[in-house]
Design a protein around this motif. Structure first.
Motif, short mmCIF file in Angstrom:
data_model
loop_
_atom_site.label_atom_id
_atom_site.label_comp_id
_atom_site.label_asym_id
_atom_site.label_seq_id
_atom_site.Cartn_x
_atom_site.Cartn_y
_atom_site.Cartn_z
N ALA A 29 0.84 -1.21 0.00
CA ALA A 29 0.00 0.00 0.00
C ALA A 29 0.87 1.25 0.00
CB ALA A 29 -0.93 0.00 1.21
N HIS A 30 1.95 1.22 0.76
CA HIS A 30 2.86 2.37 0.80
C HIS A 30 3.53 2.55 -0.56
CE1 HIS A 30 5.29 5.51 2.47
NE2 HIS A 30 6.39 4.89 2.10
N ILE A 31 3.96 1.46 -1.17
CA ILE A 31 4.57 1.54 -2.50
C ILE A 31 3.58 2.14 -3.50
CG2 ILE A 31 5.44 0.17 -4.44
CD1 ILE A 31 6.62 -1.76 -2.31
N ALA A 32 2.33 1.68 -3.46
CA ALA A 32 1.32 2.18 -4.39
C ALA A 32 1.03 3.66 -4.15
CB ALA A 32 0.04 1.37 -4.25
N ALA A 33 0.84 4.05 -2.90
CA ALA A 33 0.53 5.44 -2.59
C ALA A 33 1.70 6.36 -2.95
CB ALA A 33 0.17 5.58 -1.11
N ARG A 34 2.89 5.90 -2.68
CA ARG A 34 4.07 6.71 -3.03
C ARG A 34 4.23 6.84 -4.53
NH1 ARG A 34 9.14 7.70 0.47
NH2 ARG A 34 10.00 8.73 -1.33
N ASN A 35 3.92 5.78 -5.23
CA ASN A 35 4.02 5.80 -6.69
C ASN A 35 3.05 6.81 -7.29
OD1 ASN A 35 4.71 5.07 -9.31
ND2 ASN A 35 3.32 3.34 -9.34
N VAL A 36 1.86 6.92 -6.72
CA VAL A 36 0.83 7.80 -7.28
C VAL A 36 0.91 9.21 -6.69
CG1 VAL A 36 -1.67 8.16 -7.48
CG2 VAL A 36 -0.71 5.87 -7.74
N LEU A 37 1.06 9.32 -5.38
CA LEU A 37 0.97 10.62 -4.70
C LEU A 37 2.30 11.28 -4.40
CD1 LEU A 37 -1.83 9.70 -2.14
CD2 LEU A 37 -2.08 10.89 -4.33
N GLY A 38 3.38 10.56 -4.48
CA GLY A 38 4.68 11.12 -4.10
C GLY A 38 4.98 10.79 -2.65
N ASP A 39 5.50 11.76 -1.94
CA ASP A 39 5.90 11.54 -0.54
C ASP A 39 4.66 11.51 0.36
OD1 ASP A 39 7.69 11.13 1.51
OD2 ASP A 39 8.00 13.27 1.88
N VAL A 40 4.41 10.34 0.96
CA VAL A 40 3.27 10.16 1.86
C VAL A 40 3.77 9.51 3.15
CG1 VAL A 40 1.52 10.00 0.06
CG2 VAL A 40 2.69 7.95 0.80
N PRO A 41 3.09 9.76 4.26
CA PRO A 41 3.51 9.13 5.52
C PRO A 41 3.25 7.62 5.51
CG PRO A 41 1.51 10.41 5.85
CD PRO A 41 1.96 10.66 4.45
N ILE A 42 4.21 6.88 6.02
CA ILE A 42 4.10 5.41 6.03
C ILE A 42 3.04 4.94 7.02
CG2 ILE A 42 5.92 4.97 7.70
CD1 ILE A 42 6.74 2.60 5.82
N ARG A 43 2.74 5.75 8.03
CA ARG A 43 1.75 5.33 9.04
C ARG A 43 0.38 5.09 8.41
NH1 ARG A 43 2.51 10.71 10.00
NH2 ARG A 43 0.65 12.01 9.76
N ASN A 44 0.05 5.81 7.34
CA ASN A 44 -1.23 5.57 6.66
C ASN A 44 -1.28 4.16 6.08
OD1 ASN A 44 -1.92 8.17 7.26
ND2 ASN A 44 -1.84 8.91 5.17
N ALA A 45 -0.17 3.71 5.53
CA ALA A 45 -0.13 2.37 4.93
C ALA A 45 -0.32 1.29 5.98
CB ALA A 45 1.19 2.16 4.20
N VAL A 47 -2.24 1.45 8.40
CA VAL A 47 -3.66 1.39 8.72
C VAL A 47 -4.42 0.74 7.57
CG1 VAL A 47 -5.71 2.75 9.27
CG2 VAL A 47 -3.51 3.40 10.23
N VAL A 48 -3.98 1.01 6.33
CA VAL A 48 -4.63 0.44 5.15
C VAL A 48 -4.41 -1.07 5.07
CG1 VAL A 48 -4.62 0.40 2.62
CG2 VAL A 48 -4.55 2.58 3.82
N GLY A 49 -3.20 -1.54 5.28
CA GLY A 49 -2.84 -2.95 5.10
C GLY A 49 -3.69 -3.95 5.88
N PRO A 50 -3.96 -3.72 7.15
CA PRO A 50 -4.74 -4.70 7.91
C PRO A 50 -6.20 -4.85 7.45
CG PRO A 50 -3.45 -3.35 9.40
CD PRO A 50 -3.31 -2.73 8.04
N VAL A 51 -6.74 -3.88 6.75
CA VAL A 51 -8.15 -3.96 6.33
C VAL A 51 -8.37 -5.11 5.35
CG1 VAL A 51 -10.03 -2.73 5.20
CG2 VAL A 51 -8.57 -1.52 6.83
N ILE A 85 -8.21 3.67 1.78
CA ILE A 85 -7.30 4.59 1.08
C ILE A 85 -7.96 5.96 0.94
CG2 ILE A 85 -6.32 5.06 -1.21
CD1 ILE A 85 -5.59 2.04 -1.31
N ARG A 86 -9.23 5.98 0.59
CA ARG A 86 -9.93 7.26 0.43
C ARG A 86 -9.98 8.02 1.75
NH1 ARG A 86 -13.59 10.83 -0.23
NH2 ARG A 86 -14.93 11.30 -1.94
N ALA A 87 -10.26 7.33 2.83
CA ALA A 87 -10.36 7.98 4.13
C ALA A 87 -9.00 8.48 4.64
CB ALA A 87 -10.97 7.02 5.15
#
Length: 126
Positions: A29-45, A47-51, A85-87
């Motif tokens: 999730a972090h790789i995907a978000a970074r690829n699309v959005l650029g620099d993003v905090p890893i803590r979001n990933a 939270v996304v991964g366990p869902v 991801i949206r949230a």
């Protein structure tokens, strides 16, 4: 030859499967978000991964007992991944769907590579 376990048995096996899958999906999730959005905090990933991991483990554990089609579990995991991801990244629905698509692609590619390396390693001659 090796056997793959379809569903974990026992609470420790379920917890270990969930934890390892959640970490794997958090990294992808972090790789995907970074690829699309650029620099993003890893803590979001993380939270996304366990869902989607929770949905996947629950479906794998209870699919045989409930006669639940596996396909519905995959769809539910992807939809809930998109909702998370949206949230967390506060993006539009379209951008969240794109990040979710990239997350699925990265997870499949990286999962295939990791599984292939693991399969080669355990079947290598002594």
């Amino acid at each position: 030859m090796f056997l793959l376990q379809a569903a974990p048995e026992g609470p420790l096996a379920v917890a270990g499967t969930f934890a390892s899958f959640a970490i794997f999906l958090s990294v992808t999730a972090h790789i995907a978000a970074r690829n699309v959005l650029g620099d993003v905090p890893i803590r979001n990933a993380f939270v996304v991964g366990p869902v989607p991991a929770a949905v996947s483990v629950l479906v794998a554990t209870f699919a045989a007992e409930t006669q639940l089609p596996i396909f519905l579990g995959v769809v539910a995991a992807i939809v809930l991944d998109g909702v998370a991801i949206r949230a967390l990244y506060d993006e539009s629905t379209r951008m969240s769907a794109y990040i979710t698509f990239i997350h699925v692609v990265v997870s499949v590619i990286l999962g295939t590579i990791v599984f292939g390396v693991w399969a080669l390693a355990i079947t290598a001659p002594g």
